[in-house]
Design a protein around this motif. Structure first.
Motif, PDB file in Angstrom:
ATOM      1  N   THR A 119     -15.684   0.613 -10.803  1.00 35.78           N
ATOM      2  CA  THR A 119     -15.657  -0.691 -10.397  1.00 35.78           C
ATOM      3  C   THR A 119     -16.096  -0.539  -9.190  1.00 35.78           C
ATOM      4  O   THR A 119     -16.327  -1.423  -8.992  1.00 35.78           O
ATOM      5  CB  THR A 119     -14.158  -1.194  -9.688  1.00 35.78           C
ATOM      6  N   GLY A 120     -16.651   0.361  -8.077  1.00 37.25           N
ATOM      7  CA  GLY A 120     -16.975   1.074  -6.928  1.00 37.25           C
ATOM      8  C   GLY A 120     -15.925   0.125  -5.738  1.00 37.25           C
ATOM      9  O   GLY A 120     -15.933  -0.242  -4.353  1.00 37.25           O
ATOM     10  N   ALA A 121     -14.891  -0.265  -6.159  1.00 31.09           N
ATOM     11  CA  ALA A 121     -13.598  -0.986  -5.191  1.00 31.09           C
ATOM     12  C   ALA A 121     -12.970   0.528  -4.786  1.00 31.09           C
ATOM     13  O   ALA A 121     -13.036   1.759  -4.938  1.00 31.09           O
ATOM     14  CB  ALA A 121     -13.067  -1.354  -6.606  1.00 31.09           C
ATOM     15  N   ILE A 122     -13.038   0.725  -3.181  1.00 27.58           N
ATOM     16  CA  ILE A 122     -12.104   1.548  -2.690  1.00 27.58           C
ATOM     17  C   ILE A 122     -11.293   1.641  -2.589  1.00 27.58           C
ATOM     18  O   ILE A 122      -9.951   0.845  -2.514  1.00 27.58           O
ATOM     19  CB  ILE A 122     -12.625   1.093  -0.959  1.00 27.58           C
ATOM     20  N   ASN A 123     -10.167   2.508  -2.578  1.00 26.23           N
ATOM     21  CA  ASN A 123      -8.454   2.726  -2.802  1.00 26.23           C
ATOM     22  C   ASN A 123      -8.653   2.815  -1.899  1.00 26.23           C
ATOM     23  O   ASN A 123      -8.801   3.937  -0.774  1.00 26.23           O
ATOM     24  CB  ASN A 123      -8.258   2.972  -3.555  1.00 26.23           C
ATOM     25  N   TYR A 124      -6.966   2.438  -1.329  1.00 23.06           N
ATOM     26  CA  TYR A 124      -6.530   2.950   0.392  1.00 23.06           C
ATOM     27  C   TYR A 124      -4.864   3.184   0.408  1.00 23.06           C
ATOM     28  O   TYR A 124      -4.503   3.591  -1.017  1.00 23.06           O
ATOM     29  CB  TYR A 124      -6.454   1.192   1.244  1.00 23.06           C
ATOM     30  N   GLY A 125      -4.474   4.297   0.787  1.00 29.00           N
ATOM     31  CA  GLY A 125      -3.048   4.166   1.007  1.00 29.00           C
ATOM     32  C   GLY A 125      -2.942   4.743   2.475  1.00 29.00           C
ATOM     33  O   GLY A 125      -3.369   4.696   3.628  1.00 29.00           O
ATOM     34  N   VAL A 142      -2.311 -13.644  -2.623  1.00 31.16           N
ATOM     35  CA  VAL A 142      -3.058 -14.028  -1.669  1.00 31.16           C
ATOM     36  C   VAL A 142      -4.899 -13.299  -0.883  1.00 31.16           C
ATOM     37  O   VAL A 142      -4.709 -12.095  -1.433  1.00 31.16           O
ATOM     38  CB  VAL A 142      -2.693 -14.267  -0.066  1.00 31.16           C
ATOM     39  N   ASN A 143      -5.637 -13.691   0.077  1.00 34.82           N
ATOM     40  CA  ASN A 143      -6.568 -12.870  -0.034  1.00 34.82           C
ATOM     41  C   ASN A 143      -6.211 -11.768   1.603  1.00 34.82           C
ATOM     42  O   ASN A 143      -5.867 -12.308   2.506  1.00 34.82           O
ATOM     43  CB  ASN A 143      -7.578 -13.778   1.332  1.00 34.82           C
ATOM     44  N   VAL A 144      -6.523 -10.804   1.822  1.00 35.87           N
ATOM     45  CA  VAL A 144      -5.441  -9.214   2.296  1.00 35.87           C
ATOM     46  C   VAL A 144      -7.263  -9.135   2.751  1.00 35.87           C
ATOM     47  O   VAL A 144      -6.374  -7.341   3.974  1.00 35.87           O
ATOM     48  CB  VAL A 144      -5.279  -8.628   1.359  1.00 35.87           C
ATOM     49  N   ASP A 145      -7.951  -9.587   2.633  1.00 36.63           N
ATOM     50  CA  ASP A 145      -9.310  -8.484   3.871  1.00 36.63           C
ATOM     51  C   ASP A 145      -8.929  -8.868   4.873  1.00 36.63           C
ATOM     52  O   ASP A 145      -8.987  -7.552   5.605  1.00 36.63           O
ATOM     53  CB  ASP A 145     -10.538 -10.105   3.051  1.00 36.63           C
ATOM     54  N   SER A 146      -8.825  -9.346   5.744  1.00 33.69           N
ATOM     55  CA  SER A 146      -8.005  -9.125   7.503  1.00 33.69           C
ATOM     56  C   SER A 146      -7.529  -8.234   7.818  1.00 33.69           C
ATOM     57  O   SER A 146      -7.170  -8.080   8.464  1.00 33.69           O
ATOM     58  CB  SER A 146      -8.150 -10.775   7.857  1.00 33.69           C
ATOM     59  N   VAL A 147      -6.246  -8.281   7.076  1.00 32.13           N
ATOM     60  CA  VAL A 147      -4.704  -7.775   7.422  1.00 32.13           C
ATOM     61  C   VAL A 147      -5.656  -6.191   6.581  1.00 32.13           C
ATOM     62  O   VAL A 147      -4.670  -5.392   8.049  1.00 32.13           O
ATOM     63  CB  VAL A 147      -3.988  -8.252   6.324  1.00 32.13           C
ATOM     64  N   VAL A 148      -6.203  -5.601   5.621  1.00 33.04           N
ATOM     65  CA  VAL A 148      -6.429  -3.952   5.350  1.00 33.04           C
ATOM     66  C   VAL A 148      -7.794  -4.075   6.544  1.00 33.04           C
ATOM     67  O   VAL A 148      -7.419  -2.750   7.033  1.00 33.04           O
ATOM     68  CB  VAL A 148      -7.286  -4.222   4.416  1.00 33.04           C
ATOM     69  N   ILE A 192       1.240  -0.920  -0.010  1.00 34.18           N
ATOM     70  CA  ILE A 192      -0.316  -0.052  -0.089  1.00 34.18           C
ATOM     71  C   ILE A 192       0.751   0.992   0.076  1.00 34.18           C
ATOM     72  O   ILE A 192       0.477   2.354  -1.031  1.00 34.18           O
ATOM     73  CB  ILE A 192      -1.229   0.591   1.403  1.00 34.18           C
ATOM     74  N   ALA A 193       2.024   1.227   1.499  1.00 30.39           N
ATOM     75  CA  ALA A 193       2.558   2.281   0.994  1.00 30.39           C
ATOM     76  C   ALA A 193       4.006   3.487  -0.277  1.00 30.39           C
ATOM     77  O   ALA A 193       3.352   4.121  -0.741  1.00 30.39           O
ATOM     78  CB  ALA A 193       3.841   2.307   1.895  1.00 30.39           C
ATOM     79  N   TYR A 194       3.548   1.695  -1.107  1.00 32.69           N
ATOM     80  CA  TYR A 194       4.425   2.327  -2.279  1.00 32.69           C
ATOM     81  C   TYR A 194       3.666   2.288  -3.762  1.00 32.69           C
ATOM     82  O   TYR A 194       3.827   2.186  -4.943  1.00 32.69           O
ATOM     83  CB  TYR A 194       5.766   0.464  -2.576  1.00 32.69           C
ATOM     84  N   LYS A 195       2.312   1.494  -3.537  1.00 33.23           N
ATOM     85  CA  LYS A 195       1.652   1.759  -4.256  1.00 33.23           C
ATOM     86  C   LYS A 195      -0.226   1.999  -4.194  1.00 33.23           C
ATOM     87  O   LYS A 195      -0.666   2.107  -5.308  1.00 33.23           O
ATOM     88  CB  LYS A 195       1.264   0.252  -5.344  1.00 33.23           C
ATOM     89  N   GLN A 196      -0.156   3.085  -3.550  1.00 35.00           N
ATOM     90  CA  GLN A 196      -0.956   3.997  -3.158  1.00 35.00           C
ATOM     91  C   GLN A 196      -1.635   4.750  -3.909  1.00 35.00           C
ATOM     92  O   GLN A 196      -0.116   5.795  -4.603  1.00 35.00           O
ATOM     93  CB  GLN A 196      -1.425   4.999  -2.254  1.00 35.00           C
ATOM     94  N   LEU A 199      -3.405   2.892  10.799  1.00 32.46           N
ATOM     95  CA  LEU A 199      -1.763   2.569   9.304  1.00 32.46           C
ATOM     96  C   LEU A 199      -2.292   3.958   7.952  1.00 32.46           C
ATOM     97  O   LEU A 199      -1.493   3.771   7.056  1.00 32.46           O
ATOM     98  CB  LEU A 199      -1.281   1.907   9.641  1.00 32.46           C
ATOM     99  N   ILE A 200      -3.342   2.708   7.655  1.00 34.02           N
ATOM    100  CA  ILE A 200      -3.960   3.301   6.124  1.00 34.02           C
ATOM    101  C   ILE A 200      -5.169   3.634   6.389  1.00 34.02           C
ATOM    102  O   ILE A 200      -6.178   3.610   7.313  1.00 34.02           O
ATOM    103  CB  ILE A 200      -4.027   2.150   5.145  1.00 34.02           C
ATOM    104  N   THR A 201      -5.808   3.998   5.566  1.00 35.57           N
ATOM    105  CA  THR A 201      -7.361   5.379   4.891  1.00 35.57           C
ATOM    106  C   THR A 201      -7.888   4.324   3.512  1.00 35.57           C
ATOM    107  O   THR A 201      -7.337   4.531   2.815  1.00 35.57           O
ATOM    108  CB  THR A 201      -6.927   6.473   6.049  1.00 35.57           C
ATOM    109  N   GLU A 202      -9.200   5.114   3.792  1.00 29.51           N
ATOM    110  CA  GLU A 202      -9.817   4.830   2.050  1.00 29.51           C
ATOM    111  C   GLU A 202      -9.619   5.963   1.574  1.00 29.51           C
ATOM    112  O   GLU A 202     -10.629   7.018   2.412  1.00 29.51           O
ATOM    113  CB  GLU A 202     -11.513   4.586   3.189  1.00 29.51           C
ATOM    114  N   MET A 203      -8.947   6.275   1.126  1.00 31.97           N
ATOM    115  CA  MET A 203      -8.526   8.006   0.537  1.00 31.97           C
ATOM    116  C   MET A 203     -10.205   7.820  -0.945  1.00 31.97           C
ATOM    117  O   MET A 203     -10.248   8.941  -0.790  1.00 31.97           O
ATOM    118  CB  MET A 203      -7.503   7.542  -1.023  1.00 31.97           C
ATOM    119  N   PHE A 204     -10.503   7.332  -1.318  1.00 28.84           N
ATOM    120  CA  PHE A 204     -11.759   7.373  -2.645  1.00 28.84           C
ATOM    121  C   PHE A 204     -12.308   6.128  -2.934  1.00 28.84           C
ATOM    122  O   PHE A 204     -11.921   4.460  -2.805  1.00 28.84           O
ATOM    123  CB  PHE A 204     -11.091   8.203  -4.041  1.00 28.84           C
ATOM    124  N   THR A 205     -13.479   5.305  -4.063  1.00 30.28           N
ATOM    125  CA  THR A 205     -13.659   5.016  -4.188  1.00 30.28           C
ATOM    126  C   THR A 205     -14.371   5.096  -5.584  1.00 30.28           C
ATOM    127  O   THR A 205     -14.687   6.283  -6.246  1.00 30.28           O
ATOM    128  CB  THR A 205     -15.778   4.840  -3.515  1.00 30.28           C
TER     129      THR A 205
END
Length: 203
Positions: free
Chosen positions: A161-167, A137-143, A120-124, A151-157
């Protein structure tokens, strides 16, 4: 025509509620465990109810949580984001929740959490699906863990696609002792071909 063969205009769900179901409480339970905003059609399918009835139930829940009907205004709200509905802490209570989460959780992160945080840090900004693709791997629980730690936040949707982008957040910068993400060490020299696992621009 049987109930099973009838369809609503906006989704293929039965137009009659199963006997004894409390639709508002059912929607409430589903929204409590949802990781992503849920559209009215998705909610209707989940509770096997007509879209029109579910939309009315969602409006009723919003009014209930807001205290509009004379009840108590809750510390959380049902908010429409990116074409879907999701429960959120009200903004005025964010500091309280953040302090609690940080105080209750141990500071040490698992290896999986550290790897996901690095992606997330390098690709946000980056979506959960893209993170999972990179890590394979599935990252749902880690996110969820990283969100809970602040440490991360929802930046925008993403509007398409409706996908939430994190930073990452300022809290991460503080804990790393850097002023900005640009101060992170370059990872290209550490990769076999300078790009493995990170397509596009790599610091």
């Amino acid at each position: 025509m049987t109930v099973e063969n009838q369809q609503t205009v906006e989704g293929e769900v039965p137009p009659v509620l199963p006997e004894g179901i409390d639709i508002e409480r059912s929607l409430e339970a589903i929204l409590m465990v949802a990781d992503e905003p849920m559209s009215v059609i998705t909610l209707a399918s989940a509770v096997s109810a007509p879209v029109k009835r579910v939309r009315a139930a969602v409006d009723a829940l919003v009014a209930d949580y807001d205290g509009s009907a004379g009840g108590i205004r809750r510390g959380f709200e049902l908010r429409e984001v990116g074409g879907g509905w999701r429960l959120y802490v009200r903004p005025e209570f964010d500091p309280v929740v953040a302090d609690y989460v940080l105080a209750q959780n141990p500071t040490k992160l698992s290896q999986a959490a550290l790897e996901t945080l690095a992606v997330i840090a390098y690709k946000q900004p980056i979506s959960r699906g893209a993170i999972a693709s990179i890590r394979a791997v599935n990252v749902d629980s880690v996110v969820r863990t990283l969100l809970g730690r602040g440490l991360i936040t929802e930046m925008f949707t993403d509007s398409e696609t409706g996908a939430i982008n994190y930073g990452t957040t300022d809290l991460l910068l503080t804990q790393l002792g850097v002023n900005s993400i640009d101060d992170l060490p370059k990872i290209s020299p550490l990769l076999a071909d300078g790009a493995e696992g990170f397509d596009g621009d790599v610091r």
